[in-house]
Write a protein that holds these residues in place. Structure first.
Motif, PDB file in Angstrom:
ATOM      1  N   ALA A  46       8.671  13.718 -14.693  1.00 29.17           N
ATOM      2  CA  ALA A  46       7.927  13.475 -15.929  1.00 29.17           C
ATOM      3  C   ALA A  46       7.874  11.996 -16.274  1.00 29.17           C
ATOM      4  O   ALA A  46       6.827  11.471 -16.684  1.00 29.17           O
ATOM      5  CB  ALA A  46       8.558  14.263 -17.079  1.00 29.17           C
ATOM      6  N   ALA A  47       9.004  11.287 -16.104  1.00 27.41           N
ATOM      7  CA  ALA A  47       9.031   9.862 -16.430  1.00 27.41           C
ATOM      8  C   ALA A  47       8.123   9.063 -15.495  1.00 27.41           C
ATOM      9  O   ALA A  47       7.364   8.185 -15.946  1.00 27.41           O
ATOM     10  CB  ALA A  47      10.459   9.335 -16.355  1.00 27.41           C
ATOM     11  N   TRP A  59       8.091   1.676 -19.721  1.00 20.15           N
ATOM     12  CA  TRP A  59       9.278   2.362 -19.226  1.00 20.15           C
ATOM     13  C   TRP A  59      10.050   3.032 -20.359  1.00 20.15           C
ATOM     14  O   TRP A  59      10.591   4.129 -20.189  1.00 20.15           O
ATOM     15  CB  TRP A  59      10.186   1.383 -18.478  1.00 20.15           C
ATOM     16  CG  TRP A  59       9.772   1.152 -17.064  1.00 20.15           C
ATOM     17  CD1 TRP A  59       9.312  -0.014 -16.518  1.00 20.15           C
ATOM     18  CD2 TRP A  59       9.770   2.109 -16.005  1.00 20.15           C
ATOM     19  NE1 TRP A  59       9.016   0.156 -15.193  1.00 20.15           N
ATOM     20  CE2 TRP A  59       9.292   1.453 -14.843  1.00 20.15           C
ATOM     21  CE3 TRP A  59      10.110   3.459 -15.915  1.00 20.15           C
ATOM     22  CZ2 TRP A  59       9.168   2.091 -13.612  1.00 20.15           C
ATOM     23  CZ3 TRP A  59       9.977   4.096 -14.685  1.00 20.15           C
ATOM     24  CH2 TRP A  59       9.518   3.428 -13.562  1.00 20.15           C
ATOM     25  N   ALA A  60      10.106   2.392 -21.514  1.00 20.36           N
ATOM     26  CA  ALA A  60      10.820   2.983 -22.646  1.00 20.36           C
ATOM     27  C   ALA A  60      10.171   4.303 -23.080  1.00 20.36           C
ATOM     28  O   ALA A  60      10.850   5.321 -23.277  1.00 20.36           O
ATOM     29  CB  ALA A  60      10.857   2.007 -23.816  1.00 20.36           C
ATOM     30  N   ASP A  61       8.862   4.303 -23.189  1.00 21.05           N
ATOM     31  CA  ASP A  61       8.155   5.532 -23.558  1.00 21.05           C
ATOM     32  C   ASP A  61       8.235   6.582 -22.455  1.00 21.05           C
ATOM     33  O   ASP A  61       8.342   7.782 -22.736  1.00 21.05           O
ATOM     34  CB  ASP A  61       6.686   5.217 -23.857  1.00 21.05           C
ATOM     35  CG  ASP A  61       6.526   4.371 -25.095  1.00 21.05           C
ATOM     36  OD1 ASP A  61       7.369   4.486 -26.008  1.00 21.05           O
ATOM     37  OD2 ASP A  61       5.564   3.580 -25.166  1.00 21.05           O
ATOM     38  N   SER A  62       8.189   6.143 -21.205  1.00 20.73           N
ATOM     39  CA  SER A  62       8.250   7.088 -20.092  1.00 20.73           C
ATOM     40  C   SER A  62       9.600   7.801 -20.041  1.00 20.73           C
ATOM     41  O   SER A  62       9.664   9.014 -19.786  1.00 20.73           O
ATOM     42  CB  SER A  62       7.999   6.352 -18.774  1.00 20.73           C
ATOM     43  OG  SER A  62       6.724   5.755 -18.768  1.00 20.73           O
ATOM     44  N   ILE A  65       9.642  10.382 -22.754  1.00 23.02           N
ATOM     45  CA  ILE A  65       8.848  11.552 -22.344  1.00 23.02           C
ATOM     46  C   ILE A  65       9.631  12.395 -21.337  1.00 23.02           C
ATOM     47  O   ILE A  65       9.593  13.630 -21.383  1.00 23.02           O
ATOM     48  CB  ILE A  65       7.498  11.100 -21.769  1.00 23.02           C
ATOM     49  CG1 ILE A  65       6.639  10.478 -22.868  1.00 23.02           C
ATOM     50  CG2 ILE A  65       6.765  12.260 -21.113  1.00 23.02           C
ATOM     51  CD1 ILE A  65       5.381   9.821 -22.360  1.00 23.02           C
ATOM     52  N   GLY A  66      10.329  11.721 -20.416  1.00 20.97           N
ATOM     53  CA  GLY A  66      11.135  12.461 -19.444  1.00 20.97           C
ATOM     54  C   GLY A  66      12.209  13.301 -20.112  1.00 20.97           C
ATOM     55  O   GLY A  66      12.412  14.470 -19.731  1.00 20.97           O
ATOM     56  N   ALA A 108      19.851  20.120 -24.077  1.00 22.43           N
ATOM     57  CA  ALA A 108      19.892  18.729 -23.622  1.00 22.43           C
ATOM     58  C   ALA A 108      18.796  17.868 -24.243  1.00 22.43           C
ATOM     59  O   ALA A 108      18.960  16.644 -24.341  1.00 22.43           O
ATOM     60  CB  ALA A 108      19.770  18.683 -22.103  1.00 22.43           C
ATOM     61  N   VAL A 109      17.709  18.483 -24.678  1.00 21.65           N
ATOM     62  CA  VAL A 109      16.582  17.686 -25.212  1.00 21.65           C
ATOM     63  C   VAL A 109      16.982  16.903 -26.458  1.00 21.65           C
ATOM     64  O   VAL A 109      16.869  15.659 -26.479  1.00 21.65           O
ATOM     65  CB  VAL A 109      15.358  18.588 -25.475  1.00 21.65           C
ATOM     66  CG1 VAL A 109      14.264  17.782 -26.162  1.00 21.65           C
ATOM     67  CG2 VAL A 109      14.837  19.167 -24.184  1.00 21.65           C
TER      68      VAL A 109
END
Length: 219
Positions: A46-47, A59-62, A65-66, A108-109
């Protein structure tokens, strides 16, 4: 999943599973292995997808999202219910393993997002600073371009004005030269006519003098 029917579905699904402590203890290890493997696979896929899609995220947003994609939605439980309750495809141990794995992924989310949130805020602050610097550079470049445009317009105006003044001077000089040429031509014409008159007068006077001398000799 469909409004008020969602809670009914999950209650019905929960009542179809009878918790067996012995099976639960035997499947905990497998559940943890599945949790780690599926969690890493889901997070990385996902990332990376969020980062490298056209016009992707930072990268921070990715990473955020991951972490958000770790949870298992109701479709997982729908398939699990069909494979265990409606059709005897999965054994009881497999159902327990997948169920515990899904629960761990759902838990975990919020945990991972809460842990990652301070790092995320710092990363976004740095990105904001970089964007502000880029914006300042862009504004400065725009100001320089505006100044260059103004300078070019001023230079063009000055050059146009100087060109007009030189054109006027050249026209005046042309008129003066034409007038001087005409006056010189008139003077030359007048001198030529005067010479012709003087020459004619002299010739006539000479002829008259000769005639007078001849008359005097005859007498």
């Amino acid at each position: 999943a469909f409004g008020w029917l969602g809670p009914v579905f999950f209650v019905n699904l929960g009542t179809s599973f009878l918790i067996d402590v012995d099976i639960l203890a035997a499947t905990v290890g497998y559940s943890l292995i599945f949790f780690v493997v599926l969690g890493l696979g889901q997070f990385v896929s996902a990332a990376l997808a969020a980062r490298f899609v056209p016009g992707g995220f930072s990268w921070a947003d990715s990473v955020m999202i991951g972490f958000g994609m770790l949870g298992r939605a109701e479709l997982f439980f729908v398939v699990l219910n069909i494979c265990y309750t409606d059709y005897p495809i999965l054994s009881k141990e497999q159902v327990f393993t997948f169920t515990i794995t899904a629960l761990l992924l759902d838990i975990a989310v919020p945990v991972t997002i809460a842990v990652y949130q301070p790092f995320y805020k710092r990363a976004k602050a740095k990105e904001e600073e970089k964007l502000n610097e880029v914006k300042k550079i862009g504004d400065a470049a725009a100001e320089v371009e505006d100044e260059e445009d103004q300078w070019n317009e001023t230079s063009a105006h000055v050059n146009k004005k100087a060109f007009k003044e030189n054109l006027k001077k050249n026209r005046r000089l042309l008129v003066v030269n034409v007038e001087d040429g005409g006056a010189s031509a008139s003077s030359r014409a007048s001198s030529k006519n005067s010479g012709a008159v003087v020459k004619g007068s002299s010739s006539r006077d000479l002829r008259l003098g000769d005639q007078a001398w001849a008359g005097a000799g005859a007498v």
